[in-house]
Design a protein around this motif. Structure first.
Motif, PDB file in Angstrom:
ATOM      1  N   ALA A 194       0.839  -1.295   0.014  1.00 53.37           N
ATOM      2  CA  ALA A 194       0.213   0.020  -0.221  1.00 53.37           C
ATOM      3  C   ALA A 194       0.909   1.342  -0.085  1.00 53.37           C
ATOM      4  CB  ALA A 194      -1.241  -0.089   1.224  1.00 53.37           C
ATOM      5  N   ILE A 195       1.964   1.368   0.977  1.00 54.51           N
ATOM      6  CA  ILE A 195       2.781   2.590   0.961  1.00 54.51           C
ATOM      7  C   ILE A 195       3.536   2.597  -0.537  1.00 54.51           C
ATOM      8  CG2 ILE A 195       4.993   3.412   1.785  1.00 54.51           C
ATOM      9  CD1 ILE A 195       3.836   1.836   4.446  1.00 54.51           C
ATOM     10  N   LEU A 196       3.940   1.511  -1.092  1.00 52.74           N
ATOM     11  CA  LEU A 196       4.545   1.742  -2.523  1.00 52.74           C
ATOM     12  C   LEU A 196       3.659   2.265  -3.327  1.00 52.74           C
ATOM     13  CD1 LEU A 196       6.865   0.951  -4.305  1.00 52.74           C
ATOM     14  CD2 LEU A 196       6.020  -1.379  -4.552  1.00 52.74           C
ATOM     15  N   TYR A 197       2.615   1.852  -3.533  1.00 49.79           N
ATOM     16  CA  TYR A 197       1.642   2.433  -4.437  1.00 49.79           C
ATOM     17  C   TYR A 197       1.418   3.631  -3.980  1.00 49.79           C
ATOM     18  CZ  TYR A 197      -2.414   2.103  -7.802  1.00 49.79           C
ATOM     19  OH  TYR A 197      -3.326   2.389  -8.575  1.00 49.79           O
ATOM     20  N   SER A 198       0.916   3.970  -3.091  1.00 49.45           N
ATOM     21  CA  SER A 198       0.030   5.107  -2.420  1.00 49.45           C
ATOM     22  C   SER A 198       1.380   6.434  -2.672  1.00 49.45           C
ATOM     23  CB  SER A 198      -0.086   5.215  -1.009  1.00 49.45           C
ATOM     24  OG  SER A 198      -1.107   4.305  -0.745  1.00 49.45           O
ATOM     25  N   VAL A 199       2.702   6.020  -2.321  1.00 48.25           N
ATOM     26  CA  VAL A 199       3.505   7.147  -2.483  1.00 48.25           C
ATOM     27  C   VAL A 199       4.047   7.493  -3.914  1.00 48.25           C
ATOM     28  CG1 VAL A 199       6.075   7.646  -2.165  1.00 48.25           C
ATOM     29  CG2 VAL A 199       4.851   6.556  -0.361  1.00 48.25           C
ATOM     30  N   THR A 200       3.833   6.380  -4.721  1.00 46.24           N
ATOM     31  CA  THR A 200       3.882   6.613  -6.316  1.00 46.24           C
ATOM     32  C   THR A 200       2.761   7.562  -6.546  1.00 46.24           C
ATOM     33  OG1 THR A 200       5.049   4.593  -6.529  1.00 46.24           O
ATOM     34  CG2 THR A 200       4.256   5.720  -8.418  1.00 46.24           C
ATOM     35  N   LEU A 201       1.542   7.131  -6.318  1.00 49.27           N
ATOM     36  CA  LEU A 201       0.371   8.015  -6.773  1.00 49.27           C
ATOM     37  C   LEU A 201       0.468   9.391  -6.196  1.00 49.27           C
ATOM     38  CD1 LEU A 201      -2.511   5.455  -6.207  1.00 49.27           C
ATOM     39  CD2 LEU A 201      -2.079   6.477  -8.357  1.00 49.27           C
ATOM     40  N   LEU A 202       0.934   9.433  -4.856  1.00 49.45           N
ATOM     41  CA  LEU A 202       0.891  10.977  -4.189  1.00 49.45           C
ATOM     42  C   LEU A 202       1.775  11.801  -4.964  1.00 49.45           C
ATOM     43  CD1 LEU A 202       0.043  12.763  -2.129  1.00 49.45           C
ATOM     44  CD2 LEU A 202       1.874  11.902  -0.781  1.00 49.45           C
ATOM     45  N   SER A 203       2.967  11.211  -5.554  1.00 49.76           N
ATOM     46  CA  SER A 203       3.944  11.665  -6.218  1.00 49.76           C
ATOM     47  C   SER A 203       3.303  12.409  -7.610  1.00 49.76           C
ATOM     48  CB  SER A 203       5.098  10.821  -6.480  1.00 49.76           C
ATOM     49  OG  SER A 203       5.974  10.787  -5.238  1.00 49.76           O
ATOM     50  N   ALA A 204       2.722  11.212  -8.223  1.00 48.03           N
ATOM     51  CA  ALA A 204       2.133  11.691  -9.680  1.00 48.03           C
ATOM     52  C   ALA A 204       1.174  12.809  -9.509  1.00 48.03           C
ATOM     53  CB  ALA A 204       1.474  10.391 -10.161  1.00 48.03           C
ATOM     54  N   LEU A 205       0.376  12.657  -8.336  1.00 50.60           N
ATOM     55  CA  LEU A 205      -0.693  13.787  -8.070  1.00 50.60           C
ATOM     56  C   LEU A 205       0.031  15.207  -7.865  1.00 50.60           C
ATOM     57  CD1 LEU A 205      -3.611  14.534  -7.450  1.00 50.60           C
ATOM     58  CD2 LEU A 205      -3.404  13.906  -5.206  1.00 50.60           C
ATOM     59  N   VAL A 206       0.917  15.309  -7.114  1.00 45.79           N
ATOM     60  CA  VAL A 206       1.597  16.577  -6.795  1.00 45.79           C
ATOM     61  C   VAL A 206       2.343  17.002  -8.157  1.00 45.79           C
ATOM     62  CG1 VAL A 206       3.704  17.338  -5.512  1.00 45.79           C
ATOM     63  CG2 VAL A 206       2.000  15.858  -4.254  1.00 45.79           C
ATOM     64  N   CYS A 207       2.997  16.053  -8.720  1.00 44.34           N
ATOM     65  CA  CYS A 207       3.755  16.523  -9.956  1.00 44.34           C
ATOM     66  C   CYS A 207       2.428  17.214 -11.048  1.00 44.34           C
ATOM     67  CB  CYS A 207       4.371  15.442 -10.507  1.00 44.34           C
ATOM     68  SG  CYS A 207       6.032  15.165  -9.866  1.00 44.34           S
ATOM     69  N   PHE A 208       1.618  16.513 -11.091  1.00 42.85           N
ATOM     70  CA  PHE A 208       0.403  17.030 -12.079  1.00 42.85           C
ATOM     71  C   PHE A 208      -0.240  18.476 -11.637  1.00 42.85           C
ATOM     72  CE2 PHE A 208      -3.686  17.117 -13.846  1.00 42.85           C
ATOM     73  CZ  PHE A 208      -3.337  16.771 -15.394  1.00 42.85           C
ATOM     74  N   VAL A 209      -0.587  18.419 -10.215  1.00 37.95           N
ATOM     75  CA  VAL A 209      -1.154  19.714  -9.639  1.00 37.95           C
ATOM     76  C   VAL A 209      -0.149  20.932 -10.073  1.00 37.95           C
ATOM     77  CG1 VAL A 209      -1.803  20.953  -7.732  1.00 37.95           C
ATOM     78  CG2 VAL A 209      -2.391  18.764  -8.125  1.00 37.95           C
TER      79      VAL A 209
END
Length: 314
Positions: free
Chosen positions: A221-236
């Motif tokens: 969960a941490i592996l996937y969530s950290v990657t998603l959060l990074s993608a979200l921050v970069c996109f925003v």
């Protein structure tokens, strides 16, 4: 909205390299997953839905990898000198067929991966109430993914800027709901297994523990969530680094799925082996008077709890 970060042609090369490395690792884990699910098992004992999902994730990851290679070849070789604006403009053009196909595959991969996390949660809890919110988020992910792909495929005047409002609002919602769904379902799942472990820990008759399962669920969960959060921050922040992270997410979804299944299968095999050895040694030691009713009942209760969790793999 103007993009920031590395040039798009550089981002395309770097993202493909990173995806290829992770893809190779996911293929090895796929082989390990199929082996743990089928080794020394009759056909009727194999959890076919899990095997099907494992193959689906591999096929989607492979297709995404192939499309990325084709896209790199087109942008840097085929259309390098003929596309208006050169490679930078080519990789910025969101209406390109290869870019649209990439997003379709990513949406499908996310739906399969998140759907399996919710399915695991239901299997362990055995109630639909726990998965209502994650399921609603999953449907929201599906809608946002479809709308994002459609808006990208229809891009005309806004082509060349994925961060434009027409596409950006759907992609932002997609990332946010995927992150929320994954955290909720994984959290409920880990909590349930932890509660099972706590309930039987005081009366356990063997050293078998389900805490390694909780840890691997948390790691995935941490592996996937950290990657998603990074993608979200970069996109925003309209940073081109989101292209790199987006390509990395594809094999990471597969890796997170495979690592849980492999660990669950190892746990189930270990428990089965220890139970078999224990019963054999007790039988060899002596008479029926050596068996006490209370330990026997506790042992059966423990197996029941662990079998509930083992359904995740089998």
């Amino acid at each position: 909205m103007a993009s920031r970060g590395m040039p798009l042609d550089t981002a395309a090369i770097f993202s493909t390299i990173m995806e290829a490395i992770l893809y190779g690792f996911s293929v090895l884990m796929f082989v390990g997953t199929i082996w743990t699910l089928t080794y020394k098992r009759r056909m009727k004992e194999i959890n076919r839905p899990i095997v099907v999902v494992a193959f689906m994730l591999l096929i989607l990851s492979t297709a995404h990898m192939i499309v990325d290679i084709i896209r790199i070849e087109q942008g840097l070789v085929t259309y390098r000198d003929t596309f208006p604006g050169g490679p930078q403009a080519f990789f910025a053009d969101v209406s390109q067929v290869t870019f649209v196909i990439k997003n379709i595959i990513y949406t499908m991969q996310t739906m399969v991966g998140d759907g399996m996390v919710i399915y695991r949660c239901y299997i362990v809890w055995q109630t639909v109430w726990v998965i209502i919110i994650p399921s609603l988020l999953w449907f929201g992910i599906t809608v946002c993914g479809i709308c994002a792909v459609y808006s990208v495929s229809q891009a005309t005047s806004q082509a060349g800027n994925i961060f434009a409002k027409a596409t950006g609002q759907w992609i932002t919602a997609f990332y946010a709901m995927t992150l929320a769904s994954n955290l909720l379902a994984s959290g409920f799942l880990a909590y349930r297994i932890w509660m099972m472990e706590r309930n039987v820990s005081a009366i356990r008759v063997s050293r078998s523990s389900m805490m390694p399962i909780v840890r691997v669920l948390a790691d995935a969960a941490i592996l996937y969530s950290v990657t998603l959060l990074s993608a979200l921050v970069c996109f925003v922040e309209a940073n081109n680094g989101q292209y790199v992270i987006l390509d990395m997410i594809m094999p990471i979804i597969s890796i997170a799925f495979y690592m849980v299944i492999i660990r669950m299968a190892m746990k189930t095999r270990s428990h089965s082996y220890l139970s078999t050895v224990g019963m054999g040694s007790e039988t060899a030691r002596g008479t029926a008077q050596q068996y006490h009713m209370k330990p026997m009942q506790v042992h059966i209760s423990q197996i029941t709890h662990e079998d509930d969790a083992s359904k995740l793999a089998y």
